[in-house]
Motif scaffolding. Sequence first.
Motif, short mmCIF file in Angstrom:
data_model
loop_
_atom_site.label_atom_id
_atom_site.label_comp_id
_atom_site.label_asym_id
_atom_site.label_seq_id
_atom_site.Cartn_x
_atom_site.Cartn_y
_atom_site.Cartn_z
N THR A 24 5.68 -4.96 -7.52
CA THR A 24 5.02 -3.92 -8.31
C THR A 24 5.98 -3.47 -9.41
O THR A 24 7.15 -3.20 -9.14
CB THR A 24 4.64 -2.71 -7.44
N ALA A 43 6.78 -0.58 -12.02
CA ALA A 43 6.48 0.83 -12.30
C ALA A 43 7.02 1.19 -13.67
O ALA A 43 8.18 0.90 -13.99
CB ALA A 43 7.09 1.72 -11.24
N ARG A 84 2.29 1.89 -3.46
CA ARG A 84 1.31 2.46 -4.39
C ARG A 84 1.12 3.96 -4.15
O ARG A 84 1.01 4.75 -5.09
CB ARG A 84 -0.04 1.72 -4.25
N GLU A 85 1.08 4.36 -2.87
CA GLU A 85 0.89 5.78 -2.56
C GLU A 85 2.07 6.61 -3.03
O GLU A 85 1.90 7.71 -3.59
CB GLU A 85 0.68 5.95 -1.06
N LEU A 87 4.15 5.88 -5.49
CA LEU A 87 4.14 5.92 -6.95
C LEU A 87 3.11 6.92 -7.47
O LEU A 87 3.35 7.60 -8.48
CB LEU A 87 3.86 4.52 -7.51
N ARG A 88 1.96 6.99 -6.80
CA ARG A 88 0.93 7.95 -7.25
C ARG A 88 1.40 9.40 -7.10
O ARG A 88 1.05 10.27 -7.91
CB ARG A 88 -0.36 7.74 -6.45
N LYS A 89 2.22 9.66 -6.08
CA LYS A 89 2.65 11.04 -5.80
C LYS A 89 3.89 11.44 -6.58
O LYS A 89 4.23 12.62 -6.65
CB LYS A 89 2.92 11.20 -4.30
N THR A 90 4.62 10.47 -7.11
CA THR A 90 5.91 10.76 -7.75
C THR A 90 5.71 11.18 -9.19
O THR A 90 5.10 10.44 -9.98
CB THR A 90 6.82 9.52 -7.69
N LYS A 91 6.25 12.37 -9.54
CA LYS A 91 6.22 12.80 -10.93
C LYS A 91 7.24 11.97 -11.72
O LYS A 91 8.32 11.68 -11.23
CB LYS A 91 6.58 14.29 -11.04
N GLN A 132 0.83 -1.20 0.00
CA GLN A 132 0.00 0.00 0.00
C GLN A 132 0.86 1.25 0.00
O GLN A 132 0.59 2.22 -0.72
CB GLN A 132 -0.93 -0.02 1.23
N THR A 189 2.69 4.82 -15.02
CA THR A 189 1.69 3.88 -14.52
C THR A 189 2.41 2.79 -13.74
O THR A 189 3.66 2.73 -13.72
CB THR A 189 0.88 3.25 -15.67
#
Length: 776
Positions: free
Chosen positions: A771, A773, A746-747, A749-753, A743, A757
């Motif tokens: 995971t 990336a 995933r968080e 990765l979502r925040k990293t410019k 978890q 995907t």
Amino acid sequence: MSHAFKVLEFGAILEQLGRHCETELGTRFASELQPTFEEDVVWAELASTQEAHDVLSRGNPPSLRPIRDLGAHLTRAEKGGALGSLELYQIADSMQTMRALKNYLSTRRSESSRLWQHAEALPEAKKVEDSVFQAVDMNGHVLDSASPELGRLRARARTMTARIQERIQSYVSGRTRELLSDPIYTVRDGRYVIPVKAENRGKIKGIVHDTSGSGQTLFIEPEEVLQLGNQLREAEAAERDEVGRILSKLSASVGEVGRDLRYGLEAAAWIDFLFAKAKLGFAMKASMPVRSQGHGIRIQNGRHPLLEADSAIPLNLSVGFEEQGVLITGPNTGGKTVAIKTVGLFVLMAQSGLMLPATHVRLGTFTQVWADIGDEQSLQQSLSTFSGHIKNIAAALSELKPGALVLLDEVGAGTDPAEGAALAKAVLLTLKEKGARVLASTHYGELKAFAYNSEGFSNAAMEFDQRTLKPTYRLVMGAPGASHALKIAERYGIPRHVIEVAKEALGAGQQEVSGMLEKLEQAQRQARTAQGEADRRAAELKRAEEVAQRKLAEADEIRRTVHAKASEAIEAAIREIRLEAQQVFEELKQASDDKALAGARARLKDLESVAHEFVEDARPKAKNQKAEGLRKGASVRVEGHTQVGTLLTDPGQSPATVQIGVLKFTVPITAVQLAESPKSAALRRTPTMDLHKASSAPTEIHLRGERAEEAEEALVRFLDEAILAGLDQVRIVHGKGEGILRQMTREVLRKTKGIRTFRDGEPTEGGHGVTIAILR
């Protein structure tokens, strides 16, 4: 021609072929195999064998052992007769095997069209096959599941049997035990009985089924057991009737497909026969003959198929193409007969669709094969050896066709030498005029001269080692050989003075001819030795050329690899400079005081210096023969090579010699550069970035076992390095566990410019414990 098949031992080849068959019908086909003398049929048969050989070389088809000769069973079923349970199982087993074979060949029909023509006849009656397997097991036992009624009857019989055993056991272990001679019960004629002492006969009511030899024991079936036994007999009779009904029904279903099964069994046996041909080829390490026009055979490194492969001397021989006839001469026990038999057997095998134990065979099919080999003496027909030979030759001459192969061992032997030689010449000329191809052996000197002087004939000789006085069993084409009779006789113990008398009896002319032949043999042997040495050296030179070509190809590949890696490094450096510049520009925009502005400008200046240095490094260097520091013994690099070598010559000498590892290279001095020292390489690193590190950033990180805070910090650093390095994707191993690290990953990765995907790993990549990336 049947005589030729016998003396050439073709039957022994058929026995070997039969041992490679898996079915009785296939073995029968093998035993009945006969060569064909129609050219198109010969090559069609060989093509079928080649297909079978190709199929076996690519995989293992289903075993055909379950296929049996079931013709009599099928005939009975077709006429309405009932088959036994084991016969039905064998039929179903054969059906299943034929279906599996058809399925196997159907996937290979494009490259095995000839085999598929036979496989198409294999039946598919799976309904009949399944009904038999559901009713009968491999031992021929009819199963309880064959019908509901049979299951009910057998259950009843088992119940009755248990009740009978329980009741009769009460006689053995109860109060009547003392009346028995032994405390046991047994079965007589399907009836349960107890052994009662004769004096106690009236104390147990029942039927006496038997008496012991002494008359002291009566085997009595108790009256109450008798009633239960009658009921068991009724159940067993009903069971037999039901089994008979089931077998009749199954037999009728088999009879309905009997005709298809009959054709299928023959087709399967023929495929087994073709596979046996291919298996024999594998066993003999054989090759397929090559088709040629005319009537002839050329053999390279052939081995007699009935001799041990390790002990047989390879045969190289040609007859029928360049010359119509070949006359083999040489010593006794030198292998002439084996050579003739090998040729004859090769022709019979090839024209029967069999592969040949040789590295190469060129074949122009023959119209007949005639052979006169060995001692033809017959006591039954009162024939001498000579008469036996003449009888065979006469048969060949009377029925000869153009294009026939005639094999004659010791032609003209067994009679007066002068007459025998004259007759042999006449026979050979007649065979030639009739268009035959002839391979013959002889000791007659006149025939050696005949073959030398007659158009269409040539000599060949079995080699003899003058040093060891032993034959080598090698055939030498193109020259006659001496018989060496006197030398062989001396070797086997004939006294020397006897040999001398024999030499004197020969006469000067004959001795001179024998001496010339011996010298010719020696010259030929020396020529072959010289040719062998030349061939060996030519092969070594060819191998050296191949090694050189491979090295050149490797050098070209290394050069391409170096250029590719250089391009990758340049692209990575450019990406890094661009990212760093972007970051500096952002800092300049957001600078709120002079100190921050000065820091950003200093970083921009450092970046400009690095870019300038990178451009200088990427620019091609001018080749300088007198480069500073270049000296003999220096560590250098050679253009096109990644490894560092040592300069073995002075810098002013061109070309230069450089040693890299164990290899030495001669290259132009302009292609040599001084290798960079570790110290100078370190000076080129800047405090703002490390190009090497960026271009070789890791593509995978392991977070398992880490605390969430530490794992998050390590993951952020890892992603920054990956983005700076311009990686396409990275692998994050966090494990499954309670899902906390997954978890967190995933968080982040979502925040990293820079992360386009991400997804779970495939099963082969680690599944949910990983995971993947994908970077922008």
